[in-house]
Write a protein that holds these residues in place. Sequence first.
Motif: not given
Length: 333
Positions: A251-273
């Motif tokens: 559910r971190f995808l329900h709101t704007p991600i307040h992380l650095k861009l590289e960290t946000a991209i890594s978080a989305v990739k982690a959520a997908c796997v």
Amino acid sequence: MRMSIPSFDELLGLLESRLMHQDTFMRDSIPPVERLVITLQYLGTGQSLASLHYAFLVGKSTASMIIRETCVAIWDALHAAVMAQPHKEQWKEIADVFQRTCQFPNCAGAIDGKHIRIKKPVRSGSQYYNYKKYFSFVLFAMCDANYSFRYIDVGSYGSRSDSVVFAHSEFGKMLQDKALDLPDHTTLPGTTSPAMPFVFVGDEAFALGENLMRPYSSRGLSLARRVFNYRLTRARRVVECAFGILANKWRFLHTPIHLKLETAISAVKAACVLHNFVRARDGYNFDDSLTHSLQSHRPSVVRGHRQGAAVREQFTAYFMSPHGALPWQLEAI
């Protein structure tokens, strides 16, 4: 943790060596299990770093660092196992499930893009400002009929269209170069000719091709073309549903991600796997809706070529034939 205890234990076993840090004379390191719990808590709830600071008694910068390192470790440990490129036999298995659940033969996957809302990256101008009037990067995905992601591309500018993201992705280039190891052309069920290619289905944002089907334009549709659009929508909706399942679990995808861009991209990739990892171990149910329909959110001027148009016409004719028609399709449109 958004997963069962056995799944969590298995995941911890895969990540423990990657998350182990050495103790020092100044302080003991945070153990791997706590690092994983902090990360899953963030991904599963979307709570702020300040909230994690009070819940786990770690600094906000420490929590951010833990999330970044753990998401990278999750991707490195899982993506080769849960998101490996299918080979010919696996493509056939994927197509069989699409035929059984969505009644679209020779379908190897559904593709689409999702905008991930973020805070404006520093010195990025309008590159990440999308047509929906907020800042984002694009998660492009191809999924199978079980709502599992088979390929993802994360981090493209939010100002880019789905067709541009697809064309510049590794998956798009491999499809263009015929390097995906798709099965040979085969006839549709109940027919003896012609041999048809295996295809991916998408919305109007994508260009028509021999291996990529998109709906007909909504202007002046004949009955047969309306039926084709309905049948394609039944197959294409699975990627929309996969995005919904992903966002509702992580559910971190329900709101704007307040992380650095590289960290946000890594978080989305982690959520997908993690999405694939959890579904494979904790099970899933296929909830079908015979009259489900999805509409495009954005008009497109992307055009296809003649070979793709010929393949689409063959599918259109098949869906109106006795072998390919569904009993309810005329009522559904």
